[in-house]
Design an enzyme around this catalytic site. Sequence first.
Site, PDB file in Angstrom:
ATOM      1  CG  HIS B  99     -34.135  27.748 -24.954  1.00 17.59           C
ATOM      2  ND1 HIS B  99     -34.726  28.478 -25.943  1.00 17.59           N
ATOM      3  CD2 HIS B  99     -32.983  28.394 -24.644  1.00 17.59           C
ATOM      4  CE1 HIS B  99     -33.957  29.537 -26.226  1.00 17.59           C
ATOM      5  NE2 HIS B  99     -32.899  29.504 -25.466  1.00 17.59           N
ATOM      6  CG  ASP B 102     -38.028  26.940 -25.731  1.00 13.70           C
ATOM      7  OD1 ASP B 102     -38.172  27.919 -24.996  1.00 13.70           O
ATOM      8  OD2 ASP B 102     -37.060  26.789 -26.522  1.00 13.70           O
ATOM      9  CD  GLU B 230     -27.372  33.018 -30.010  1.00  9.11           C
ATOM     10  OE1 GLU B 230     -27.623  31.799 -30.151  1.00  9.11           O
ATOM     11  OE2 GLU B 230     -28.233  33.900 -30.057  1.00  9.11           O
ATOM     12  CD  GLU B 266     -30.028  36.806 -32.350  1.00  7.96           C
ATOM     13  OE1 GLU B 266     -29.984  35.791 -31.633  1.00  7.96           O
ATOM     14  OE2 GLU B 266     -30.814  37.748 -32.148  1.00  7.96           O
ATOM     15  CG  HIS B 269     -27.233  38.480 -30.294  1.00  7.75           C
ATOM     16  ND1 HIS B 269     -27.110  37.246 -29.727  1.00  7.75           N
ATOM     17  CD2 HIS B 269     -28.508  38.865 -30.056  1.00  7.75           C
ATOM     18  CE1 HIS B 269     -28.249  36.889 -29.166  1.00  7.75           C
ATOM     19  NE2 HIS B 269     -29.118  37.859 -29.364  1.00  7.75           N
ATOM     20  CG  ASP B 294     -29.584  32.133 -33.537  1.00  4.93           C
ATOM     21  OD1 ASP B 294     -29.443  30.966 -33.953  1.00  4.93           O
ATOM     22  OD2 ASP B 294     -29.955  32.391 -32.382  1.00  4.93           O
ATOM     23  CG  ASP B 305     -32.099  40.536 -29.143  1.00  2.00           C
ATOM     24  OD1 ASP B 305     -31.933  40.573 -30.363  1.00  2.00           O
ATOM     25  OD2 ASP B 305     -31.952  39.507 -28.463  1.00  2.00           O
ATOM     26  CG  ASP B 307     -34.727  38.217 -31.329  1.00  2.46           C
ATOM     27  OD1 ASP B 307     -33.588  38.283 -31.824  1.00  2.46           O
ATOM     28  OD2 ASP B 307     -34.956  37.704 -30.218  1.00  2.46           O
ATOM     29  CG  ASP B 337     -33.118  33.674 -31.864  1.00  4.67           C
ATOM     30  OD1 ASP B 337     -34.279  33.746 -31.428  1.00  4.67           O
ATOM     31  OD2 ASP B 337     -32.124  33.780 -31.135  1.00  4.67           O
TER      32      ASP B 337
END
Lengths: 431, 431, 431, 431
Positions: B99, B102, B230, B266, B269, B294, B305, B307, B337
Site C-alpha cells: 500500500h 506502508d 478483494e 483471501e 475473508h 491472499d 480477521d 490473518d 497477507d
Amino acid sequence: MSAFFGDIAPIQYEGPDSDNPLAFRHYNPDEVVMGKRMEDHLRFAVCYWHNFAWEGGDPFGGRTFDRPWFGGTMEDARLKADVAFDMFRILGAPYYCFHDVDMRPEGDSFAQSTRNLEAMVDLFAQKQAETGRKLLWGTANMFSDRRWMSGAATNPDPHVFAYAAATVKTCMDATLKLGGENYVLWGGREGYETLLNTDLSQELDHMGRFLNMVVEYKHKIGFEGMILIEPKPQEPSKHQYDYDVATVYGFLKRYGLEDEVRVNIEQGHAILAGHSFEHEIALANALGIFGSIDMNRNDYQSGWDTDQFPNNVPEVALAYYEILRGGGFTTGGTNFDAKLRRQSLDPEDLLIAHIGGMDVCARGLKAAAAMLEDGKLEDARRARYAGWDGEQGLLDTSLDAIFERVVSEGIDPQPRSGRQEALENIVNRYV
Amino acid sequence: MSAFFGDIAPIQYEGPDSDNPLAFRHYNPDEVVMGKRMEDHLRFAVCYWHNFAWEGGDPFGGRTFDRPWFGGTMEDARLKADVAFDMFRILGAPYYCFHDVDMRPEGDSFAQSTRNLEAMVDLFAQKQAETGRKLLWGTANMFSDRRWMSGAATNPDPHVFAYAAATVKTCMDATLKLGGENYVLWGGREGYETLLNTDLSQELDHMGRFLNMVVEYKHKIGFEGMILIEPKPQEPSKHQYDYDVATVYGFLKRYGLEDEVRVNIEQGHAILAGHSFEHEIALANALGIFGSIDMNRNDYQSGWDTDQFPNNVPEVALAYYEILRGGGFTTGGTNFDAKLRRQSLDPEDLLIAHIGGMDVCARGLKAAAAMLEDGKLEDARRARYAGWDGEQGLLDTSLDAIFERVVSEGIDPQPRSGRQEALENIVNRYV
Amino acid sequence: MSAFFGDIAPIQYEGPDSDNPLAFRHYNPDEVVMGKRMEDHLRFAVCYWHNFAWEGGDPFGGRTFDRPWFGGTMEDARLKADVAFDMFRILGAPYYCFHDVDMRPEGDSFAQSTRNLEAMVDLFAQKQAETGRKLLWGTANMFSDRRWMSGAATNPDPHVFAYAAATVKTCMDATLKLGGENYVLWGGREGYETLLNTDLSQELDHMGRFLNMVVEYKHKIGFEGMILIEPKPQEPSKHQYDYDVATVYGFLKRYGLEDEVRVNIEQGHAILAGHSFEHEIALANALGIFGSIDMNRNDYQSGWDTDQFPNNVPEVALAYYEILRGGGFTTGGTNFDAKLRRQSLDPEDLLIAHIGGMDVCARGLKAAAAMLEDGKLEDARRARYAGWDGEQGLLDTSLDAIFERVVSEGIDPQPRSGRQEALENIVNRYV
Amino acid sequence: MSAFFGDIAPIQYEGPDSDNPLAFRHYNPDEVVMGKRMEDHLRFAVCYWHNFAWEGGDPFGGRTFDRPWFGGTMEDARLKADVAFDMFRILGAPYYCFHDVDMRPEGDSFAQSTRNLEAMVDLFAQKQAETGRKLLWGTANMFSDRRWMSGAATNPDPHVFAYAAATVKTCMDATLKLGGENYVLWGGREGYETLLNTDLSQELDHMGRFLNMVVEYKHKIGFEGMILIEPKPQEPSKHQYDYDVATVYGFLKRYGLEDEVRVNIEQGHAILAGHSFEHEIALANALGIFGSIDMNRNDYQSGWDTDQFPNNVPEVALAYYEILRGGGFTTGGTNFDAKLRRQSLDPEDLLIAHIGGMDVCARGLKAAAAMLEDGKLEDARRARYAGWDGEQGLLDTSLDAIFERVVSEGIDPQPRSGRQEALENIVNRYV
C-alpha cells in the site's frame, strides 16, 4: 368448521390494554396508517407447512404434535384443509401460502400425486370462495423426498431435473388456478454438500436455464403474479446457491432474469447469511428486486434455521421501515414462515403464536410509519449526502482530472460525526 | 544489506527430513510440478504492511514490536525498504505487494504525500533492479487515516471521494512504474456501520462509477496488469459492499465491469463470509473472474480477521486444487497477507513464519497436482453427471413438454450415493 | 467546569413525548419502581476508559477523536478528569468506574506510575467530594501495555506476575481510598493465543493463587467492597480462562473462592460466549455469585466485542427481570461499558449515547418490574413445576427404587405444552 | 453373517501406497507406537445409532437410507444386530457403543421396552462372546421420544424424572451385563428452549441429585466402569446445561462428584462451544476429569452438529497429542460418533467412512507420538516457564510484599517472543 379449535371465536382487536391472550392488542385491520388500511399494508399470510404439515420433529427427536390429520390419506388432507381454513378465519389473515406436499398426499406415481394435487386445489378454490381467503403464493417442495437429496434443478441426474420441471409446472398451474399473487422458488437443496462431487459451473447453468423455463411458462399460461426466489445461505445444504440477495442478483443478471424475478426475503435466512433483515430488504430495493417477506425470527446464536415467531418490535420496525421507504408491498406480503416450538403442543398455541406475531408486525409497521412521517431520520440521511448536490461533476470525469483538482485546491477533507447513537435514539422514540 | 536479520543466509531447500528451522523442507523453486517450476506455479509475494508497517497492536493493546524504522521519517522509510528487500532476498520470494502508506511517510498535504511516494517508488525501482524482485500488485490504503472513517469512494463527502480518486491515481502510477502485474482495490471502509445514516443506492452507484474510472485510467496510462477487487464481508465495517465473490460478481455485472475486473480472494475473508476458501476460488473460476489469492488462515472460531500464516495442508491443497483445475495463475499469485502473532517479537519469527507458510503452500500445490494427475476425483465427478450426456434436450424445451414426458414415461428417479466419504478418503491419500 | 461540553445544562427528565435529544424521556431518578427510587435500582456508572481514554481506533485505523487531553501529561490527565466529572454531572450518573491507566499517565518506572496514580486519586477524591459522585468500582488495566502481551497473573515470566500483583495492590488501594463499592478483575490476556506454548494447568494454578492473594489483601486493608471477576470468552486472546459465568464458578470452587468472589457480567461478553445476557445473570443468581453488570450491546453478527450502547428495550428488560428476580443489585450497578462508534466525533455524541442508554435501561427496568408485579410469568413458571410439590421423595431415593415404582405404577408421562409463545406474548405486553 | 455387506472381507492394512478403498493405509493394529499396540492406544468403537438406527433424515427431509431392518420389530432388531456385528468384524474395531433405543424396539409400556432390551442384551452378549467384540460404553436415549421433549432429569414433570431414572437403571444393568467399560450420560434435552418457563436453579439441583443416584447405583451393582458426562452447548436445546468441559467441572464440584465422574469429549461439541477439540482435552486433563472421546468433525461454518467423519490429520494429531500428554486412555477410547452424509446410500459407504476415519486417527496418533518423542515442543514449553523455577516464593506471599519487591528491585519485565509460528512449523513436520 372443524372441532380442532373448539369454540374459539374470531380474534378481535381489543387495544393495548387488553390482557386477553386471544385478542389483538395492536393489529387493527381497518386502522389507517399512512393513508392505507393496516391489513392492506401488511398483507398477512399463514403458511400451510409449519402449521399443518410439520410434526414437531427436530434432529434429535420425532413427532411431538398430536394432530388428527397426520395419517396421509386424502381424507386426512381434507380434514387438514378444514382446520387450516378455520384457522385463517379465526385469525382474520387474508392470505395463505402452500407447498404441493403440504396439501396433498404423495401418490404412487407422479401422475397420481398430480391428481391428488388437482383434487385438493379444487377443494381449496371452493374454500377460498366460501371464506374470502386468498393465496399469496404457491411453491413446490423439492427438498423433502429422498429423490431431491442431491438437488432438484441442479441434480446430477437429468431425470430429477425433469421431475422438478414437471413438479413446478403442476404447482404453477395450481397457483394460477387459486389466483395466487406470486410463485416462489426456494432451492432447498440447490447447492452442495461437498465441492468434491460438484460441478459448480454446470449446476449454475442448469439452474439458470430452469428459471428461464419457469418465466417462459408463466407467460405462456398467463400467470400475472411475480416469480420470487427465496435466498438462504445454507442448511440443509452446506452451501446453497441462492445465498443472499446480492448473490441472487448476480445470478439473475448472469441469466438475464433481473427484470422478471424478484426475491422473497426471510428474516432467519438473512441472519444465517450474516446480514440484518433490513439490510436484505434495503439492498433488494436498491437493486430493484424486492418482492415479499417471510416473517419470522432466528435465534442469533443457534446457527440453524429456527423459524420462530417474531417478537422483537425494534427489529421488525426497521424491516418495515425499509419496506415503506421502498414504497410498500405490491404483489408481496408478510408470510409467517414461523413454527411453534415443538413443546407448544396445544391447538391454542397455534393461534397465540400468530396473534403475537401479527401484533408485533402491527407495532413495527406503525413505528416505521411514524418514523417516516416524523422525517428526522430521512432529513439526517439527506443532510449527510448534501455535499454531493454541487459535486455531481466528480462522477463524470477521470482520476487524473480529479487528481489535478485535489492538488490545486489543496483538498483536505475533514471527518464529520456520523451521529449513529443520535439516530438510534430517534428510532427508540418510536419502538 | 541491513543489520536487522543479522547474518542469516538465504533460505535453502533441504528436503522433508531437515530439522533446520531456517530451511525449506518442501518448497523447492526449481522442482517441476505438472510441467512448470514450483516458483512459477506459486508466484509467492511478501506483503509490506504486516511485515514492516504493523506494530503489533490489537483492540486491547498497542505496539509490541520494536523495529528501528517505526519513526515515520523518510529515513525510516528507507531503512524499512532495506530490511524488506533483505527479507525478500533471504526468503527467495519473487514478488512483493504494497500500500502507499506502508512505503512512504504521510506528508502535511496530499501533494507532499505524493512526493514522498514518488521518492520511495524511485528507490523501490532501483532495489527491484538490483535484486530481481518484482511487484505482484500495488494498492492504496484508504481505510487507516481518519479521513476515510466513513468510506472512500462511498463517502458521503464528495471531497473524500475526490481524495480517494487522486490517491488511487498516484498508486496506479506507482504500480505501473514498478511493473506491477495487478492493481488491487480492497474497500476497507466501503460499506456501513449503520444503515440508519446510509444511502445504499447512492453509495453503490458511486462505487460503480469509481471503479469504472479506475478501469478507464488503466487503459489511458497503458497499464496492462489486471484490476482486482478483494472481497470481505465485514470488519472494520459492519457491512462491506464487496461481501464475497458472488456479491462482487453481481456488482461488476451491474456496472458493466465483468470483463475488466477480477477478484483477489483471501482465505480469511472467505471464512468470515461463511465460505470455504476453495468455494470462493471455484466460484470465481465458474464466473470467469478469478484473479489472485491472499494466502493466510483465519481462526474459524475467532470471528474477526486473524490473518494467520497458513498451516493446514489439507485446506491449502483444496485451494490449489481449484486453482489448478482453473488453469493456474495468470497475472495472479500467492500473496501472504498474513501477520505474525503479536507475541512473536523476533526478526527471526518473520522468516520462520514465511518459511512455514511457503512450505505449506508447496505441500498443498504438490498434493493438488497429484490429485489431478491421479484423476480419480475428476473421474468420479464426471461420472456423476454423465447422465446429462444424452439429455441436453431437457435444457432446450419447456416445463409443460417435460411434464408430458415425465407422465408418459413414468419417470421416477432413484437416488444414487454421493460417495462423499470415499472422495474425502481419496483426498487424504495426497494430503 | 471545563469548556468541552460548552454550556450544556444537566440533563432533565422531560417524559416520553419530549423530542429534545438532550433530555431523558424515561429515566426519572426519583420515580419509585417496586418501592425503590429508579436511581437506586439502576445505579448507573459511566466508564472512564471508553469515554475519555479511547481514541477511536480499530484494527484497521487509528485515532478519529480529537480531544484536547490526548497528550499524556499530568496536565492532560487533570483536564481529562475535569471533563469527566463535568460529564458525570451533566448526565446525573451517580457512579463511575476506572482503570489505573485511564486516569494517570504512564511513568518511567513502576514507582513513578504509582505516584502518578496516587496524585490523580487525590484529585478524584476531591472531585467526588465536590460533586457527590461515587466510585462503583476500580480495576487495573493489565492488557494494553506490551509487558502484558502474554498475560498478567498467568504470564510465563514470574516478574510479570509480580508486576501484576504490585499493580493490583495499588489499584485496590486507590479503590479503597475512593470509597469504591467493588473491585473488578478482567483478565484481558489471562488465556492463550496457542495451546502449543501454554501450560494450562500451571497458569490456572497461578491465577487461582493470585485471586486468593487479592482476597487476602482485601481483608488486610479492610476493603469492604466485593471482588468481581468479569467473564469473557475470547478477544484479545484466542481463549480466555474466565470464559463465562459457569467457567468462573468452577474456577472459584476449585480455588476455594466461591464465597468471596462474584461476577461482573457484560452483555457483549455473554453474547460472544454463546449465551444471552439474561442467561448469564440467571445462572449467576442460581449459583450465588451475581455481582454487577457491564451494560452494552454486542452486534450478534460481528464476532468481536463491539461495546455498543444498549438500544434494544426487549433485551434489556429481560436482563433486569433476572436481576429483579434475584433481588436487585447490592454492591453492584449498571456500568456502561459502551463506547461511541468511532465516527461519532462530537462531544455531544458522548452525552446523547448515554442518554439513550439510560433511557433504554429505565424502560427495561420499568418493564421488568411490571412483569414481576403482574405475576403471570412467575405463576406460569410455578405451575409448570407444581407436580414436584408432592414428589420430593423422588430426590431422596435410588434408581432401582424408582424403577420398581415406574414398573408397578405403569408410569407413562404425557407431555404438556411449554407455552413459549404465550409467555413471549406476555413479555411483549410490557416491552 | 448377514448378506448386507456382500462378500467384503475383513479390512487389512496394506500400507500408505495402497489405492484399495477397502484397505487401511495407516491403521495397523499391531504396530507399536510409544511402546503400545496401535489398537490398544486408539481403542476404536463403532457407534450403533448413526450406523444402524439413523435413517438419513435432516430438518428438511426424511429417510434416504434403505435398510432392510427399518421395520421396528424384534426380528428387525436381530437383523440389525447381525449386520452390526458383521461390520465390527469387517472393520476390526474392538469396541462398540449403544443407546437402548438403538438396539431394541420400543414396547407398549416401560416394562415391555425393558423386556425387549433384556432380550437384545442377551443376544449382544452372545455375539460378543462369538466375535470378541467389546462394549466401550452404553447409554440411554432420553431425547428422541416425545416424553423427553422438556428434559429427562430436569423435566418439570416428576414422572418424567422417574421414567428417566428407571431407564438409566436398565441401561446401566445392560452395560454391566455386557462388560461395558464406561457408562455415558448425554443430556440431550437437559437444558432449556426458553428461560421464560424454566426454573434454572431447581433443574440444576435435580440434575445434580440424579447424577448422584447414578453414582450410588453404580457402586451398588458393582459396576467398575467410569461414569462419563458428554458436554454439548446447544442443539437440540437452545441451551444445554453440560455446555463444555469447564461447565461440567463446575457442576461436578457443586454436587460433590468431581472424583466420580469424568467427561466424554466430542470434537463437534467442542467446536459448537467455541473451543478447539484439543482445548477441551487439555482442560479436562488439567482438571483431572478426562475420560473418553467421541471422534468426528464438525463443519466450522455450519452452526449445527454435523457429526462428520474426521478427515483433517493436523487437527486429529493435536487431539491425540493432548491425550498422550495426559497419559493416554484408561477406560476411554475413540468412539466414532460420526454419520454418513445422507447422500451416501450404499453399504460400502459405511465401511469406507470408517476406514477413512480410522486411518486419519492412526496418522494423528503416530504424528502425536512422534512430536512427543521428538521433544521439541515440550522443551519449548518448559523453557518458556523456566523462570518460575526460582520464583515459587511469589506464590506464597502477599500483594503488598510483592509490591515492595517490585519497587525496591525496580522490576521491569521485558516481553519475550512466544514463537507461535516456530512451534506450528514443528507440528507441521509431523502432520
